[in-house]
Design an enzyme around this catalytic site. Structure first.
Site, PDB file in Angstrom:
ATOM      1  N   TYR A 136     -27.752  36.573 -13.750  1.00 29.27           N
ATOM      2  CA  TYR A 136     -27.321  35.874 -14.967  1.00 29.27           C
ATOM      3  C   TYR A 136     -28.513  35.423 -15.805  1.00 29.27           C
ATOM      4  O   TYR A 136     -28.389  35.216 -17.007  1.00 29.27           O
ATOM      5  CB  TYR A 136     -26.486  34.633 -14.608  1.00 29.27           C
ATOM      6  CG  TYR A 136     -25.020  34.889 -14.445  1.00 29.27           C
ATOM      7  CD1 TYR A 136     -24.552  35.807 -13.511  1.00 29.27           C
ATOM      8  CD2 TYR A 136     -24.084  34.203 -15.215  1.00 29.27           C
ATOM      9  CE1 TYR A 136     -23.192  36.031 -13.350  1.00 29.27           C
ATOM     10  CE2 TYR A 136     -22.728  34.418 -15.065  1.00 29.27           C
ATOM     11  CZ  TYR A 136     -22.284  35.328 -14.134  1.00 29.27           C
ATOM     12  OH  TYR A 136     -20.942  35.537 -13.985  1.00 29.27           O
ATOM     13  N   LYS A 187     -25.884  41.677  -0.329  1.00 28.38           N
ATOM     14  CA  LYS A 187     -25.898  43.120  -0.098  1.00 28.38           C
ATOM     15  C   LYS A 187     -27.281  43.494   0.420  1.00 28.38           C
ATOM     16  O   LYS A 187     -28.028  44.231  -0.222  1.00 28.38           O
ATOM     17  CB  LYS A 187     -25.556  43.868  -1.397  1.00 28.38           C
ATOM     18  CG  LYS A 187     -24.089  43.832  -1.762  1.00 28.38           C
ATOM     19  CD  LYS A 187     -23.214  44.730  -0.873  1.00 28.38           C
ATOM     20  CE  LYS A 187     -23.397  46.190  -1.215  1.00 28.38           C
ATOM     21  NZ  LYS A 187     -22.527  47.040  -0.325  1.00 28.38           N
ATOM     22  N   ASP A 220     -19.230  42.981  -0.182  1.00 24.04           N
ATOM     23  CA  ASP A 220     -18.004  43.782  -0.348  1.00 24.04           C
ATOM     24  C   ASP A 220     -17.027  43.507   0.797  1.00 24.04           C
ATOM     25  O   ASP A 220     -15.819  43.375   0.589  1.00 24.04           O
ATOM     26  CB  ASP A 220     -18.329  45.278  -0.477  1.00 24.04           C
ATOM     27  CG  ASP A 220     -19.211  45.807   0.653  1.00 24.04           C
ATOM     28  OD1 ASP A 220     -19.814  44.997   1.386  1.00 24.04           O
ATOM     29  OD2 ASP A 220     -19.293  47.044   0.808  1.00 24.04           O
ATOM     30  N   ASP A 244     -19.339  34.573  -8.635  1.00 28.48           N
ATOM     31  CA  ASP A 244     -18.419  34.633  -9.775  1.00 28.48           C
ATOM     32  C   ASP A 244     -17.196  35.463  -9.394  1.00 28.48           C
ATOM     33  O   ASP A 244     -16.050  35.061  -9.621  1.00 28.48           O
ATOM     34  CB  ASP A 244     -19.148  35.255 -10.972  1.00 28.48           C
ATOM     35  CG  ASP A 244     -18.265  35.347 -12.199  1.00 28.48           C
ATOM     36  OD1 ASP A 244     -17.565  34.361 -12.497  1.00 28.48           O
ATOM     37  OD2 ASP A 244     -18.267  36.402 -12.863  1.00 28.48           O
ATOM     38  N   ASP A 248     -13.138  34.133  -8.059  1.00 27.80           N
ATOM     39  CA  ASP A 248     -11.888  34.470  -8.750  1.00 27.80           C
ATOM     40  C   ASP A 248     -10.865  35.022  -7.759  1.00 27.80           C
ATOM     41  O   ASP A 248      -9.674  34.703  -7.824  1.00 27.80           O
ATOM     42  CB  ASP A 248     -12.130  35.503  -9.856  1.00 27.80           C
ATOM     43  CG  ASP A 248     -12.273  34.861 -11.229  1.00 27.80           C
ATOM     44  OD1 ASP A 248     -12.659  33.679 -11.300  1.00 27.80           O
ATOM     45  OD2 ASP A 248     -11.999  35.544 -12.237  1.00 27.80           O
TER      46      ASP A 248
HETATM   47  C1  IPM Z   1     -17.152  31.230 -14.428  1.00 34.87           C
HETATM   48  C2  IPM Z   1     -17.056  32.044 -15.693  1.00 34.87           C
HETATM   49  C3  IPM Z   1     -18.410  32.055 -16.373  1.00 34.87           C
HETATM   50  C4  IPM Z   1     -19.369  32.752 -15.432  1.00 34.87           C
HETATM   51  C5  IPM Z   1     -18.436  32.697 -17.768  1.00 34.87           C
HETATM   52  C6  IPM Z   1     -17.429  32.058 -18.702  1.00 34.87           C
HETATM   53  C7  IPM Z   1     -19.807  32.663 -18.369  1.00 34.87           C
HETATM   54  O1  IPM Z   1     -16.582  33.312 -15.402  1.00 34.87           O
HETATM   55  O2  IPM Z   1     -17.547  30.052 -14.520  1.00 34.87           O
HETATM   56  O3  IPM Z   1     -16.848  31.753 -13.366  1.00 34.87           O
HETATM   57  O4  IPM Z   1     -19.433  33.994 -15.394  1.00 34.87           O
HETATM   58  O5  IPM Z   1     -20.078  32.050 -14.715  1.00 34.87           O
HETATM   59 MG    MG Z   2     -15.954  33.572 -13.376  1.00 35.97          MG
END
Ligand code: IPM
Ligand code: MG
Length: 350
Positions: A136, A187, A220, A244, A248
């Site tokens: 990032y 990884k 993975d 990230d 999710d």
């Molecule tokens: C998160 C989001 C952010 C990230 C974006 C909005 C920049 O997806 O906080 O997980 O990728 O960190």
């Molecule tokens: Mg995210």
């Protein structure tokens, strides 16, 4: 001095943060609360998603509660001034390198998960995502034109020993207060940064945390295990990009993205940054449909981790559980309560 700085942001951010504010005022009337523009709404007024003043206010507060940033109306903004860039600059500026993202399945919501109830009932693990390093932030990063036509894009994944160590330390310390198990995901089979990650975590473990169980797992495989048998995890520490993605996936197990808070922490004594995991949800913004519980639970984490008021945090958590047990449901949870009515339900349960 500000105890709690609110950055409601864009989309549904202001609606959900308003409910968290009501809860904060109810459990801690003495708390000093301030608010500032951040994200697209700041870009519209000041031409930047994060002004120097707002960053300074964030660093001077004891905790920062963010709503959400971004939306289609800023898609054309210059890349370095998009709302998302403001968020990355806020994380980097506050030096909040350890992002705690709980995957917690509330019993009342087990049937809302996309996995079967028996796999998620009682689920409670914590992803610790490195937040201020890795791909990032790594340089060089650019897109260049190639002489023969076409382009070439470069991002850089980079980690130092110190960066890996400090986030892994947070994970080990957390595990000690939980079920004493850390999975470290990378990884190392293909990436040098993964290899260093594994070595540093192994060394730190031997040196400072031999009492904690440590498992290395390829990222993975971690993704697969999260949807196969998520309850095997207690604390899962990983880098910025894998974190990230994996967070999710973990969020979806819990039934609703609208339920999940997060905390981003730096060195002890420094202010933490708290934010719901859900985004700005432009499609439902301004309609009073958003679930404020992720924001309210982010506030709960702020009371626990930055404001030194665990008893207030316990009260908030108990009130949320009680509201859910009592049948309070916003639309994302299959109900029909508005954002404000869900706030009412939590306040009533308090
Ligand atoms: C998160 C989001 C952010 C990230 C974006 C909005 C920049 O997806 O906080 O997980 O990728 O960190
Ligand atoms: Mg995210």
């Amino acid at each position: 001095m500000t105890d709690l700085l609110l950055l409601p942001g864009d989309g549904i951010g202001p609606e959900v943060t308003a409910q968290a504010r009501r809860v904060a005022e109810a459990v801690a009337p003495d708390l000093s609360i301030a608010e500032a523009l951040f994200g697209g709404c700041s870009f519209d007024v000041y031409g930047t998603p994060l002004t120097d003043e707002t960053l300074a206010a964030a660093k001077a507060a004891r905790a920062v509660l963010m709503g959400a940033v971004g939306g289609p109306q800023w898609a054309g903004a210059p890349r370095d001034r998009r709302p998302e860039a403001g968020l990355l600059n806020l994380r980097a500026g506050m030096e909040v390198y350890a992002n705690l993202r709980p995957a917690l399945c509330f019993p009342a919501l087990a049937d809302a998960s996309s996995l079967k109830r028996h796999l998620v009932e009682g689920l409670d693990f914590m992803i610790v995502r490195e937040l201020t390093g890795g791909i990032y932030f790594g340089t060089p990063r650019f897109i260049e034109e190639l002489p023969g036509g076409g382009k070439r894009a470069v991002d850089t994944q980079v980690y130092t020993t110190a960066e890996i160590e400090r986030v892994a330390r947070v994970a080990f310390q957390l595990a000690r207060g939980r079920r004493n198990l850390v999975h470290s995901a990378e990884k190392s089979n293909v990436m040098d940064s993964g290899l260093l990650w594994r070595q540093v975590v192994t060394d730190l473990h031997a040196r400072e945390f031999p009492d904690v169980r440590l498992e290395h797992i390829l990222a993975d495989n971690a993704a697969m295990q999260i949807v196969r048998d998520p309850r095997q995890f207690d604390v899962l520490v990983t880098d910025n990009l894998f974190g990230d993605i994996l967070s999710d996936a973990a969020a979806q197990l819990t039934g609703s993205l609208g339920m999940l808070p997060s905390a981003a922490l730096g060195d002890p004594g420094r202010p933490g940054l708290y934010e719901p995991i859900h985004g700005s949800a432009p499609d439902i913004a301004g309609q009073g449909l958003a679930n404020p519980l992720a924001s309210i639970l982010s506030l709960e984490m702020a009371f626990r981790w930055s404001l030194g008021r665990p008893e207030a945090a316990d009260r908030i958590l108990a009130a949320v559980v009680r509201a859910l047990d009592g049948g309070a449901r916003t639309r994302d949870l299959g109900g029909s309560l508005t954002t404000v009515q869900m706030g009412d339900a939590v306040l009533a349960a308090l």
